[in-house]
Design an enzyme around this catalytic site. Structure first.
Site, PDB file in Angstrom:
ATOM      1  CD  GLU A  90      -5.092 -30.485 -15.961  1.00 38.81           C
ATOM      2  OE1 GLU A  90      -4.436 -31.399 -16.487  1.00 38.81           O
ATOM      3  OE2 GLU A  90      -5.788 -29.684 -16.623  1.00 38.81           O
TER       4      GLU A  90
ATOM      5  CD  GLU B  85      -0.598 -37.204 -13.685  1.00 39.79           C
ATOM      6  OE1 GLU B  85      -1.471 -36.829 -14.518  1.00 39.79           O
ATOM      7  OE2 GLU B  85      -0.820 -37.297 -12.477  1.00 39.79           O
TER       8      GLU B  85
END
Length: 534
Positions: free
Chosen positions: A253, A449
């Site tokens: 991320e 997600e």
């Protein structure tokens, strides 16, 4: 097709071909919750920590299957899932072992076939830097990932690849050995917190352009890795492989590892990660350039630590906190801009490397939703997102994605406000809405997600965040493994898939009340064949 939970240890998958194969699934209690075992041909064992279903299993069967050709007026490249977007399932993080072999190959093969029968578009495959380029810079070993791509292609699924330039604690996957050796004499290549603790699962963004890897910069090493992948998988790109997600930091991320030393609590504010030698040098240069040299001596001294609440120290206090002072604005602007610049370097690299392929490029941002109902939003600030009650910290991030023609992966679409602890002042729904508003403004497509496969009401929340006007480009459900295929979870997942594909069923097609948890969707995995369950 029928999917049922039964008390025996067998499961049958019947195919609409001339022959069939039997697959047997069993569930047992083990220490490792994500292990998948295969003991003999056509026998697949998914081992997990379930105590309720030690001897239960799933049965896949088609009692009477009729196939009729259907003439399609216009061929579609997308299945009708998620209201027009695509549904993927993540493969286990350790699907490829540290020794570069496919873990539990027969079990993975059976899982792929089950997903294909359900009508899933494809799977997501994590590709680890520490496995492919393990021993030496420029020495790549792609064999296991190539074999896995061939398995996915043979089943007829699509593949999305996540390039992982970070390490993992569970399962244990390290950075390349040669990078670890360099770090032993140069620990400042890692992020460092105020107490001097190093985060050793990815490199600090401050070394992006420093030649610290045997005379090369990390950006150069990442680019060579991507170029090798592009060359090796060229026959798959644009056909089987339809998307590539570029690793941007911890857990892939775009963020600082602001919560890596948190204890049991997950609701602390986190800590700023700017105390390694190279980050401090960048801060010093910025302070001198803006005429405030004393502000460049270090990060905030009055900020809370990992597990503390915003009010425990002065920096994050809702009223009168240092974050609202000229110094606070100076530091937070610099801290967030460094993260955005890092993301821009990596997304620009990946976009240019794969520009001649017909694949979409993705980047993932975190959902730092704790303390989102406060004025200062401390969890977002320590992670690198200068987002407060007075400032939109995601506009610049989304604009950077747009500039590089990249799509954004947004996790947490299974989370709802009502199931968050009251003391965390969390609002995942508000934060998702804010980020998606910025994405619509800059025309950046969002891929969703989930964060927690056990989240209360998670499937319904995913539907809410994915259908109608909130349509996402695709959704990746994380992640295949013992719990995913367990009788506790898999029937709910099949019901979820059916609801996405058939949001409205005729009353004659609805299962009987007592069979609701046992039956699976009537799905077609081939756009030219209409499947009917008799």
């Amino acid at each position: 097709m029928e999917v049922s939970v039964i008390g025996s240890s067998q499961a049958q998958i019947w195919r609409t071909e001339l022959g069939y194969r039997d697959f047997r699934f069993c569930f047992a209690k083990k220490d490792e919750s994500s292990r998948i075992l295969s003991r003999k041909a056509n026998h697949v064992c998914f081992v997990g920590q379930s105590t309720r279903w030690k001897s239960s299993s799933l049965r896949f069967a088609v009692k009477s299957m009729k196939a009729e050709p259907v003439l399609a007026s216009k061929p579609s490249s997308r299945p009708k899932s998620l209201g027009g977007s695509r549904l993927f399932v993540g493969l286990p993080l350790d699907v490829v072992s540290d020794c570069n072999t496919i873990n539990h190959k027969r079990a993975i093969s059976a899982g792929l076939q089950a997903l294909k029968l359900l009508g899933v578009e494809g799977v997501e495959m994590p590709v680890w830097w520490g496995i492919v380029e393990k021993e030496a810079n420029g020495k790549y070993e792609w064999s296991a990932y190539l074999a896995l791509a061939e398995m996915v292609q043979k089943v007829g699924l699509k593949l999305r690849v996540s390039l992982c330039f970070h390490a993992s604690k569970q399962p244990k996957i390290s950075l390349p050995n040669w990078v670890i050796q360099i770090s032993e004499s140069q620990p400042n290549i890692f992020y460092t917190d105020r107490s001097g603790q190093h985060y050793q699962e990815c490199l600090s963004l401050a070394v992006d352009d420093l030649a610290i890897l045997n005379g090369k910069t990390p950006i150069q090493v990442y680019q060579e890795f991507c170029e090798s992948f592009n060359y090796t998988f060229s026959s798959f790109l644009g056909f089987t492989i339809t998307g590539i997600s570029m690793g941007l930091g911890p857990d892939g991320e775009l963020r600082y590892p602001s919560h890596h030393c948190a204890a049991k609590s997950t609701h602390g504010v986190g800590e700023f990660q700017c105390f390694d030698k190279n980050m401090l040098q960048l801060l010093k240069q910025h302070a001198e350039a803006t005429g405030n040299p004393l502000w460049g001596l270090g990060g905030p001294h009055d900020a809370a630590s990992y597990d503390q609440s915003p009010s425990s120290n002065n920096f994050f206090k809702d009223h009168g906190g240092s974050w609202e002072t000229p110094y606070g604005d100076f530091f937070l602007s610099w801290y967030s801009s460094q993260l955005i610049s890092h993301g821009n370097r990596l997304l620009s690299l990946s976009s240019s490397t794969f520009s001649d392929t017909a694949v979409s490029i993705y980047g993932k941002i975190p959902l730092m939703h704790s303390w989102n109902r406060t004025r200062s939003h401390p969890s977002e600030l320590t992670a690198g997102f200068y987002n407060t009650v007075n400032r939109d910290g995601y506009e610049a991030v989304v604009e950077m994605f747009s500039r590089n023609s990249c799509k954004m992966i947004l996790p947490g679409m299974d989370l709802s406000d009502e199931h968050q602890p009251l003391e965390s002042l969390s609002s995942p729904e508000s934060l998702i809405a804010q980020i998606r508003t910025a994405c619509r403004k800059h025309r950046v497509e969002v891929s969703g997600e989930n964060l927690d496969s056990r989240a209360p009401g998670g499937f319904e929340q995913i539907r809410k965040n994915s259908l109608g006007e909130k349509l996402v480009d695709s959704f990746t459900y994380q992640r295949m493994g013992a719990f995913f295929f367990s009788p506790e979870h898999f029937p709910s997942f099949t019901e979820f898939v059916r609801n996405l594909n058939q949001p409205e069923l005729h009353c004659d097609d609805l299962p009987k009340e007592e069979e609701v948890v046992h039956r699976a969707p009537n799905l077609s995995s081939d756009s030219n064949i209409h499947m009917q369950a008799a």
